[in-house]
Write an enzyme that holds these catalytic residues in place. Structure first.
Site, PDB file in Angstrom:
ATOM      1  N   HIS A 265       0.155 -21.437  -4.736  1.00  0.00           N
ATOM      2  CA  HIS A 265      -1.145 -20.834  -5.046  1.00  0.00           C
ATOM      3  C   HIS A 265      -2.236 -21.251  -4.064  1.00  0.00           C
ATOM      4  CE1 HIS A 265      -1.980 -24.635  -7.391  1.00  0.00           C
ATOM      5  NE2 HIS A 265      -3.190 -24.412  -6.946  1.00  0.00           N
TER       6      HIS A 265
ATOM      7  N   ASP B 264       5.850 -22.590  -7.710  1.00  0.00           N
ATOM      8  CA  ASP B 264       4.537 -22.879  -7.129  1.00  0.00           C
ATOM      9  C   ASP B 264       4.657 -23.840  -5.948  1.00  0.00           C
ATOM     10  OD1 ASP B 264       1.850 -22.587  -6.745  1.00  0.00           O
ATOM     11  OD2 ASP B 264       1.248 -24.008  -8.303  1.00  0.00           O
TER      12      ASP B 264
ATOM     13  N   SER C  86      -4.698 -29.614  -5.312  1.00  0.00           N
ATOM     14  CA  SER C  86      -3.455 -28.850  -5.378  1.00  0.00           C
ATOM     15  C   SER C  86      -2.690 -28.922  -4.068  1.00  0.00           C
ATOM     16  CB  SER C  86      -3.750 -27.380  -5.703  1.00  0.00           C
ATOM     17  OG  SER C  86      -4.208 -27.226  -7.014  1.00  0.00           O
TER      18      SER C  86
END
Length: 312
Positions: A37, A67, A145
């Site tokens: 992402h 992911d 992230s």
């Protein structure tokens, strides 16, 4: 301080036209691991190293179902410091860990905490699940992230991925993709650009007490198959989906289909059991034996796992 000193040169800031994220160096060829992402939809990727070097990067491999993503930079841009991947399966609840990344663009930030829980699930595209998720209380915020979660040995045991928060900022619950998943996928992501997940081809609901009583099962366990995807491995193996819509416990479901209760003599008490077993141990083309209950009788069905279709 020793852990931070060991890992800091491996962590990078990733910028796209969409936002900010983190990543970490995998090898001396310039491959960098991050979240899918972080680079999803990006047409340009910029990577900043601790020493200040800035370079462009290209997409090398993507797996939206876990992911995970790999990007590549020119290895001559700076000295590369690949991380050491540890074994996430060796983690224990309560074990100290540290998250390193770039929260809110604040580069080279380390936060510490413990492993709060293991075996969590995260949603993936098309109602699939990311399994074996690590829950931590080390602060993870937007920008973290794709950064590494490390143990006290400085080994990367996961990829910081998501949080639960009512405000968008960290609220004590963070989620991490385990390093065992990274190790399982990294070769294929670099070599082919994607990772082929095993696929059965059913949709269903976990059997709870109300469902078990309604359809006459002895125990509230198993996966009630409501839909079998046409042409899928499950369809070819003769599995049956639901035929009759009913309301049970305020939930509309289809009954009349098979109830999956096992795979290769491993119990399937809920959907997660099926997902964990196939993700950990199987690849497309492998044969499995599914144990189902149909019309009150227990049957075994052999099935050749397919490749999960890419999300559209």
């Amino acid at each position: 301080p020793e852990i931070y000193g060991q890992i800091k040169h491996s962590v990078v800031l990733i910028q796209t036209e969409i936002g900010l994220g983190s990543g970490f160096v995998h090898d001396y060829e310039g491959h960098i691991i991050t979240n899918y992402h972080v680079i999803e939809g990006a047409t340009s990727i910029q990577v900043t190293f601790l020493d200040g070097n800035i370079t462009g990067a290209s997409k090398a491999g993507e797996d939206p179902y876990s992911d995970l993503a790999v990007i590549k930079v020119n290895p001559d841009i700076t000295t590369l410091y690949p991380v050491m991947l540890g074994n996430s399966s060796a983690l224990t609840v309560g074990e100290p860990v540290a998250a390193i990344g770039n929260p809110f663009g604040l580069s080279d930030t380390i936060t510490v905490g413990i492993v709060s829980a293991l075996g969590r699930e995260l949603e993936a595209p098309k109602d699939y699940q990311i399994v074996d998720i690590i829950q931590v209380d080390a602060a993870i915020n937007p920008g973290n992230s794709g950064g590494p979660l490390v143990n006290i040995k400085g080994q990367v045991v996961g990829v910081n991925t998501a949080i639960i928060s009512g405000t968008g900022a960290f609220a004590g619950v963070g989620f991490v993709i385990p390093s065992d998943t990274v190790k399982r996928e990294i070769h294929d992501l670099i070599a082919t650009g994607h990772y082929a997940h095993p696929w059965v081809g059913v949709a269903g609901v976990d059997v709870n007490l109300a469902i078990a009583q309604y359809i006459g099962l002895e125990k509230p366990e198993g996966l009630l198959i409501m839909d079998v995807i046409p042409g899928s491995p499950a369809d070819q193996a003769g599995l049956q989906g639901g035929t009759e819509p009913v309301i049970i416990g305020g939930q509309q479901i289809l009954i009349g289909g098979d109830v999956m209760v096992g795979i290769d003599d491993q119990p399937v008490r809920k959907l997660n059991d099926l997902a964990v077993y196939t993700e950990r141990t199987k690849r497309p083309g492998d044969q499995v034996t599914l144990t189902i209950i149909r019309n009150g009788r227990q049957l075994d069905k052999n099935l050749i796992l397919g490749e999960r279709p890419l999300p559209t």
